[in-house]
Design a protein around this motif. Structure first.
Motif, PDB file in Angstrom:
ATOM      1  N   GLU A 105       0.827  -1.207   0.000  1.00 54.53           N
ATOM      2  CA  GLU A 105       0.000   0.000   0.000  1.00 54.53           C
ATOM      3  C   GLU A 105       0.862   1.257   0.000  1.00 54.53           C
ATOM      4  O   GLU A 105       0.571   2.234  -0.696  1.00 54.53           O
ATOM      5  N   LYS A 143       2.563   1.625  -3.509  1.00 53.83           N
ATOM      6  CA  LYS A 143       1.697   2.077  -4.601  1.00 53.83           C
ATOM      7  C   LYS A 143       1.472   3.582  -4.564  1.00 53.83           C
ATOM      8  O   LYS A 143       1.192   4.191  -5.595  1.00 53.83           O
ATOM      9  N   MET A 144       1.584   4.168  -3.382  1.00 52.40           N
ATOM     10  CA  MET A 144       1.462   5.625  -3.301  1.00 52.40           C
ATOM     11  C   MET A 144       2.616   6.312  -4.030  1.00 52.40           C
ATOM     12  O   MET A 144       2.450   7.392  -4.602  1.00 52.40           O
ATOM     13  N   TRP A 145       3.803   5.690  -4.032  1.00 53.50           N
ATOM     14  CA  TRP A 145       4.966   6.293  -4.672  1.00 53.50           C
ATOM     15  C   TRP A 145       4.964   6.091  -6.188  1.00 53.50           C
ATOM     16  O   TRP A 145       5.640   6.830  -6.915  1.00 53.50           O
ATOM     17  N   GLN A 164       2.000   5.656  -8.095  1.00 53.74           N
ATOM     18  CA  GLN A 164       0.669   5.810  -8.683  1.00 53.74           C
ATOM     19  C   GLN A 164       0.701   6.629  -9.977  1.00 53.74           C
ATOM     20  O   GLN A 164      -0.077   6.359 -10.900  1.00 53.74           O
ATOM     21  N   ASP A 165       1.594   7.614 -10.068  1.00 53.66           N
ATOM     22  CA  ASP A 165       1.688   8.384 -11.318  1.00 53.66           C
ATOM     23  C   ASP A 165       2.231   7.521 -12.455  1.00 53.66           C
ATOM     24  O   ASP A 165       1.773   7.607 -13.606  1.00 53.66           O
ATOM     25  N   ASP A 194       2.001   4.300 -12.615  1.00 56.04           N
ATOM     26  CA  ASP A 194       0.996   3.287 -12.927  1.00 56.04           C
ATOM     27  C   ASP A 194      -0.113   3.870 -13.803  1.00 56.04           C
ATOM     28  O   ASP A 194      -0.710   3.163 -14.625  1.00 56.04           O
ATOM     29  N   ALA A 195      -0.384   5.166 -13.645  1.00 51.24           N
ATOM     30  CA  ALA A 195      -1.485   5.780 -14.391  1.00 51.24           C
ATOM     31  C   ALA A 195      -1.077   6.182 -15.812  1.00 51.24           C
ATOM     32  O   ALA A 195      -1.838   5.987 -16.769  1.00 51.24           O
ATOM     33  N   GLN A 251       6.320  -5.299  -9.358  1.00 54.33           N
ATOM     34  CA  GLN A 251       5.845  -5.851  -8.086  1.00 54.33           C
ATOM     35  C   GLN A 251       6.166  -7.331  -8.030  1.00 54.33           C
ATOM     36  O   GLN A 251       5.937  -8.070  -8.984  1.00 54.33           O
TER      37      GLN A 251
END
Length: 261
Positions: A189, A192-194, A196-197, A199-200, A225
């Motif tokens: 978790e 994924k915050m680091w 997220q850009d 990933d998008a 991952q």
């Protein structure tokens, strides 16, 4: 015809004696009948007074409610309740019992020692969606630790750290102008915050999803991952393009799968 100078004939006394005897027998029968009737009546009274075992005993009569004690002033008002002893010379008539020490629990048997599993094997990450070569992932020892050398790139302690992940290693090579920082986030978790850009809006290159760094020239980031959920983020500077970062990530996965010598 009479006979002068002769005694009159005497009557027989047999009937008298018979009548007396019958009278005596009748009296005796009356006495015997009275005694028998008394005995029979007395026996019935005893049977009636004995409790029957088959029947339940009658419920006890309810006790009368006690009347409240009369007050000192007389009348029906109850006497006031005694006040608790505030202390002093008179002892409390009902002292509280002193608490005793709690007994210590009996020690249980010592658990059997667990066998030493030995050194952790190299991490076996899940293959990414874009190719056969797997991306590095966490091991069973509590977190993935990158190797000290990836191809010709070795750990360089002179490079400034970022300290973003739980584990960080920086690599450089005298034969290349590129530098790489590997950040390991054991908590998916948080990792994924680091990313997220990336990933998008990132681009999938093999097992890695990459994105150019908008704040640095010739720089970029790639992440993947592993099977345990750890996020592996590679930050690079001085690279030609994003493919060079993905190639470094593939070499990182290969070095991680080598047995420990």
């Amino acid at each position: 015809m009479t006979y002068p100078n002769s005694a009159a004939p005497q009557k027989s006394k047999t009937l008298v004696w018979v009548a007396i005897g019958m009278g005596i027998v009748f009296v005796l029968l009356l006495i015997a009948g009275g005694i028998l009737a008394f005995m029979l009546l007395n026996g019935k009274d005893k049977k009636a007074s004995e409790p029957n075992e088959g029947t339940s005993t009658s419920a006890p009569a309810p006790q009368p409610k006690p009347k409240p004690p009369a007050s000192d002033n007389g009348g029906d008002e109850p006497a006031p309740k005694p006040q608790p002893n505030p202390g002093g010379s008179q002892p409390n008539p009902n002292p509280a019992p002193a608490p005793g020490p709690n007994p210590a629990p009996a020690p249980g048997p010592d658990p059997a020692p667990q066998p030493n599993p030995g050194p952790n094997p190299a991490p076996q990450p899940n293959p990414g969606p874009g190719g056969a070569d797997p991306a590095p992932g966490p091991n069973a020892g509590g977190g993935y630790v990158p190797p000290d050398q990836v191809g010709e790139f070795k750990v360089d302690s002179t490079l400034p750290p970022f300290n973003f992940g739980d584990t960080e290693k920086a690599y450089s090579s005298p034969n290349s102008t590129a530098s790489f920082w590997v950040q390991v986030f054991n908590d998916p978790e948080n990792g994924k915050m680091w990313v997220q850009d990336i990933d998008a809006t990132g681009t999938q290159i093999g097992n890695w999803k990459c994105q150019e760094d908008a704040f640095a020239d010739s720089g970029g980031d790639c992440y993947a991952q592993g099977p345990g959920g750890a996020i592996i983020l590679i930050m690079a500077s001085g690279v030609k393009d994003l493919n060079e970062i993905a190639q470094f990530g593939d070499q990182l996965a290969e070095e991680s799968q080598k047995p420990i010598e």
